[in-house]
Design an enzyme around this catalytic site. Structure first.
Site: not given
Ligand code: AMP
Length: 282
Positions: A33, A36, A152
């Site tokens: 999408h 990214h 992350q």
């Protein structure tokens, strides 16, 4: 496109010989999408050679989680990556990444314990392990991650510093739909009625930001504001609403500097996360 570690090493070495530097890496699980694509665009702007990896890493999924149903459309992804100017797409098999006998993992410390680490035990161990492997396979100068997955990114930054990867970790802004919902491959799991409720996560974050701007620096009160914004909604099951340090992910009691407001919720089949960096008025 290649699926082998040997071919990636060779192509990156050839690119370096041609002077196509710096080498940039964009690790992904595919089903692209705009989020990214924004990372690829940034990498294309800043790097001489751009490697995009597409790999749904089984060891970062809990057995009960959605590994089998994780969406994919590899042909579409390849077209999109090449339209963004990616020089090489690495799409390995499980056997290539985890051959028989694989027995070593990267274990992140306290940065991986709170927030999503609580609900997904072992998740960040799986993430740190695959990212360390990709760093060693590609040998990039820069690697691109999204702020959308703030914990992350913090785990990777910590790992890169602690394990002496000399890679510049770039964290790019969260790309959102017009109504504020953070783009995610998991949004495809939402049926219409659920999709309509999903912007509540971002609304909770902006409510905390606005309250802080009005002078509310008590983190418990900001958390309450986030919880109240999401409210008693039968479609949205709030998992957490927290105020944490953006580097360590430790809870903060009073907001006297930039902090991360972070939320996670289950909506239908999807587990969605979002976050916002917020600061008190100067
Ligand atoms: P994934 O394929 O979900 O593992 O994501 C690959 C990379 O894209 C990760 O670094 C994510 O943080 C980043 N990413 C995912 N969604 C977004 C978004 N909405 N905006 C910016 N980056 C994102």
């Amino acid at each position: 496109m290649t699926g082998t570690i040997a071919a990636v090493r060779e192509q990156v070495a050839q690119a370096r010989d041609r002077g196509q530097v710096p080498v940039g890496l964009v690790p992904t699980m595919g089903y692209f999408h705009e989020g990214h694509l924004s990372l690829m665009r940034k990498a294309r702007e800043e790097c001489g050679f751009v490697v995009v990896s597409i790999y749904v890493n089984p060891i970062q999924f809990d057995p009960a989680e959605d590994l089998k149903t994780y969406p994919s459309d590899f042909d579409r992804d390849l077209k999109l990556a090449s339209a963004e100017g990616a020089d090489l797409v690495f799409h390995p098999s499980d056997k290539e990444m985890y051959p028989e006998g694989f027995d070593t993992h990267v274990e992140p410390g306290s940065v991986a314990e709170g927030l999503c680490g609580q609900a997904r035990p072992g998740h960040f161990r799986g993430v740190a392990t695959i990212v360390a492997k990709l760093f060693n396979i590609v040998g990039p100068d820069r690697a691109y991650f999204g702020q959308k997955d703030a914990q992350q990114a913090a785990v990777i930054r910590r790992m890169a510093a602690d394990l002496d990867f000399s890679i510049d970790i770039r964290v790019c802004p969260t790309v959102r739909e017009d109504d504020g919902l953070a783009m995610s491959s998991r949004n495809t799991f939402l049926v219409d009625e659920e999709r309509a409720q999903a912007p509540l996560l971002y609304q909770a974050l902006t409510a905390a930001r606005d309250a802080l701007a009005r002078g509310e620096t008590n983190a418990s009160k900001l958390r309450r504001i986030m919880r109240r914004t999401i409210g008693q909604n039968y479609l949205v099951e709030l998992e957490y609403a927290r105020i944490v340090d953006p580097v360590t992910m430790e809870p903060v009691a009073r907001v006297d500097r930039e902090v991360l407001a972070a939320v996670a919720a289950r909506i239908g089949r999807a587990r969605l996360i979002d976050n916002l960096l917020i600061s008190p008025e100067e």
